[in-house]
Design an enzyme around this catalytic site. Structure first.
Site, PDB file in Angstrom:
ATOM      1  N   CYS A   1      10.802  67.637   2.221  1.00 49.24           N
ATOM      2  CA  CYS A   1      10.513  69.056   2.468  1.00 49.24           C
ATOM      3  C   CYS A   1      10.390  69.837   1.155  1.00 49.24           C
ATOM      4  CB  CYS A   1      11.550  69.669   3.404  1.00 49.24           C
ATOM      5  SG  CYS A   1      13.256  69.224   3.021  1.00 49.24           S
TER       6      CYS A   1
HETATM    7  N1  LIG Z   1      15.719  67.746   8.523  1.00 47.90           N
HETATM    8  C1  LIG Z   1      14.695  68.013   7.734  1.00 47.90           C
HETATM    9  O1  LIG Z   1      14.322  69.174   7.527  1.00 47.90           O
HETATM   10  C2  LIG Z   1      13.939  66.888   7.091  1.00 47.90           C
HETATM   11  C3  LIG Z   1      12.768  67.193   6.382  1.00 47.90           C
HETATM   12  C4  LIG Z   1      12.038  66.162   5.774  1.00 47.90           C
HETATM   13  C5  LIG Z   1      12.514  64.868   5.864  1.00 47.90           C
HETATM   14  N2  LIG Z   1      13.686  64.607   6.532  1.00 47.90           N
HETATM   15  C6  LIG Z   1      14.130  63.208   6.583  1.00 47.90           C
HETATM   16  O2  LIG Z   1      13.893  62.706   7.896  1.00 47.90           O
HETATM   17  C7  LIG Z   1      14.898  61.752   8.247  1.00 47.90           C
HETATM   18  C8  LIG Z   1      15.562  62.216   9.549  1.00 47.90           C
HETATM   19  O3  LIG Z   1      16.131  63.487   9.318  1.00 47.90           O
HETATM   20  P1  LIG Z   1      16.786  64.339  10.483  1.00 47.90           P
HETATM   21  O4  LIG Z   1      17.029  65.685   9.914  1.00 47.90           O
HETATM   22  O5  LIG Z   1      16.010  64.204  11.731  1.00 47.90           O
HETATM   23  O6  LIG Z   1      18.181  63.587  10.621  1.00 47.90           O
HETATM   24  P2  LIG Z   1      19.272  63.705  11.775  1.00 47.90           P
HETATM   25  O7  LIG Z   1      19.103  64.974  12.529  1.00 47.90           O
HETATM   26  O8  LIG Z   1      20.570  63.452  11.116  1.00 47.90           O
HETATM   27  O9  LIG Z   1      18.878  62.492  12.751  1.00 47.90           O
HETATM   28  C9  LIG Z   1      18.829  61.163  12.345  1.00 47.90           C
HETATM   29  C10 LIG Z   1      18.780  60.236  13.566  1.00 47.90           C
HETATM   30  O10 LIG Z   1      18.912  58.912  13.141  1.00 47.90           O
HETATM   31  C11 LIG Z   1      19.541  58.137  14.175  1.00 47.90           C
HETATM   32  N3  LIG Z   1      20.151  56.958  13.523  1.00 47.90           N
HETATM   33  C12 LIG Z   1      21.086  56.953  12.575  1.00 47.90           C
HETATM   34  N4  LIG Z   1      21.316  55.679  12.145  1.00 47.90           N
HETATM   35  C13 LIG Z   1      20.493  54.852  12.844  1.00 47.90           C
HETATM   36  C14 LIG Z   1      20.253  53.425  12.863  1.00 47.90           C
HETATM   37  N5  LIG Z   1      20.932  52.607  12.075  1.00 47.90           N
HETATM   38  N6  LIG Z   1      19.301  52.919  13.709  1.00 47.90           N
HETATM   39  C15 LIG Z   1      18.607  53.730  14.528  1.00 47.90           C
HETATM   40  N7  LIG Z   1      18.817  55.097  14.551  1.00 47.90           N
HETATM   41  C16 LIG Z   1      19.740  55.650  13.729  1.00 47.90           C
HETATM   42  C17 LIG Z   1      20.518  59.119  14.788  1.00 47.90           C
HETATM   43  O11 LIG Z   1      20.425  59.098  16.135  1.00 47.90           O
HETATM   44  P3  LIG Z   1      21.160  58.239  17.198  1.00 47.90           P
HETATM   45  O12 LIG Z   1      22.575  58.022  16.761  1.00 47.90           O
HETATM   46  O13 LIG Z   1      20.996  59.076  18.393  1.00 47.90           O
HETATM   47  O14 LIG Z   1      20.345  57.001  17.210  1.00 47.90           O
HETATM   48  C18 LIG Z   1      19.924  60.514  14.491  1.00 47.90           C
HETATM   49  O15 LIG Z   1      19.401  61.107  15.645  1.00 47.90           O
HETATM   50  C19 LIG Z   1      15.871  61.700   7.056  1.00 47.90           C
HETATM   51  O16 LIG Z   1      15.530  60.635   6.228  1.00 47.90           O
HETATM   52  C20 LIG Z   1      15.622  63.021   6.340  1.00 47.90           C
HETATM   53  O17 LIG Z   1      15.905  62.956   4.966  1.00 47.90           O
HETATM   54  C21 LIG Z   1      14.382  65.571   7.150  1.00 47.90           C
END
Ligand SMILES: NC(=O)c1ccc[n+]([C@@H]2O[C@H](COP(=O)([O-])OP(=O)(O)OC[C@H]3O[C@@H](n4cnc5c(N)ncnc54)[C@H](OP(=O)(O)O)[C@@H]3O)[C@@H](O)[C@H]2O)c1
Length: 338
Positions: free
Chosen positions: A149
């Protein structure tokens, strides 16, 4: 209808993808995974998405055999690539919203993520998904590393000036503010409501934030050898991102000439808008795939200040990922996003 899947659909970026794709009439979400919530209905978990009434979350293992053309991986560093590899091996294309495909070399990933890349052999095929700058490569890509981001908000305004050779060889100062959803769903001491509410906190200041490496890698690709000094801040907002970028101008240019540089770069871009008579703010870009760019040339110094506003979950993550998907699957690039 093209069938797609979402790994990590219960997180913030996964939820945002489900929301955007529900309005995209060219794709069908064939699976959405959650490790902790397998078996729960998507519409039950997200009542604002009743259109997914028939879709239940499954585990990533259960999703592996399903017939899809493309998968979004929405997991944290080191986790996305494990699932990406399994789908790529089955001939499925991947867009990773995490950080596992943003670097071309394992050494850079190891340096900034402080861990060994689990599948370094996949990096050479990965395309950096800053759509406006790499769309030809994105169209053909097997795997796309969707940009972070902060890097999206900094690179979109800055790259036109680097490409034009207008940035002097001096550190570039970036002061950026993000909504709390940027930190993901798992709460921590610094992202707790009590810490964030009515507060504004700098964190990982200087050259320690992981996104510094990603930004500098792209700056080098467009001729900029200078370093970034980065001050990210957490704001008491759910979503949104505002970056202010200070660079020293190489040579002399008027305000109009500077605007011409960004106007030229983005003249035909549906999602990047240059503001001439006002400055961007976070609300302009919230819930959208837009990036709004502003520019100030202060009197008496040979300095330029750039401003950019995006939504960290929109252009900074899921909406840009859908823009990339549209390129890869041959849809109109704006489909589902305007
Ligand atoms: N948030 C932002 O604004 C943003 C912007 C750009 C990029 N990103 C990137 O996008 C990615 C996701 O971010 P997010 O904000 O959506 O994170 P989040 O809200 O913390 O969600 C991450 C998801 O990953 C799942 N998870 C965790 N470990 C896992 C595993 N070993 N196998 C399968 N599923 C697993 C968890 O769900 P369950 O436990 O339900 O499976 C959780 O729902 C990250 O790498 C982050 O850096 C985020």
């Amino acid at each position: 209808m093209k069938r797609i899947g979402i790994i990590g659909a219960a997180g913030y970026t996964g939820e945002e993808l489900l929301k955007i794709l529900s309005k995209h009439n060219g794709v069908q979400v064939a699976f959405a995974t959650s490790e902790r919530r397998g078996g729960v209905g998507v519409a039950q978990l997200f009542p604002h998405l009743p259109m997914y009434n028939d879709l239940k979350l499954c585990t990533a293992d259960e999703a592996l055999g399903r017939d899809v053309e493309l998968v979004f991986t929405c997991l944290h560093a080191g986790e996305s690539v494990k699932w990406a590899k399994k789908f790529l091996d089955r001939g499925v294309r991947v867009i990773d919203l995490g950080s596992d495909f943003r670097f071309k070399t394992p050494a850079a990933y190891d340096e900034w993520y402080n861990m060994r890349h689990p599948h370094p052999e996949l990096l050479c095929d990965a395309v950096y998904g800053l759509t406006e700058w790499y769309r030809d490569d994105v169209r053909e890509a097997k795997v796309v590393g969707n940009p972070g981001c902060y890097p999206t908000s900094v690179l979109l305004p800055l790259l036109p000036f680097l490409r034009a050779g207008l940035v002097a060889d001096a550190p570039i100062i970036v002061d950026a503010k993000s909504g709390v959803s940027g930190a993901g769903k798992k709460p921590g001491e610094t992202t707790h409501f009590v810490s964030v509410n009515e507060n504004l906190s700098p964190y990982k200041v200087g050259r320690v934030h992981r996104h510094v490496g990603e930004m500098e890698k792209e700056m080098r690709a467009f001729g900029g050898g200078m370093n970034i000094v980065f001050s990210p801040h957490l704001t008491p907002l759910t979503r949104g991102m505002l970056s202010t970028i200070y660079f020293q101008l190489a040579g002399q240019k008027s305000r109009d000439e500077l605007f011409a540089v960004v106007d030229d770069a983005y003249a035909n871009e549906p999602f990047v808008h240059i503001l001439r008579d006002r400055l961007p703010n976070m609300k302009m870009a919230q819930n959208s795939n837009f990036c709004f760019i502003g520019l100030v040339k202060p009197a008496g110094v040979n300095q330029v200040i750039l401003f950019s506003a995006i939504d960290n979950l929109g252009k900074g993550a899921s909406a840009q990922a859908v823009q990339n998907m549209n390129c890869m699957l041959g849809f109109e690039e704006t489909k589902g996003l305007l």
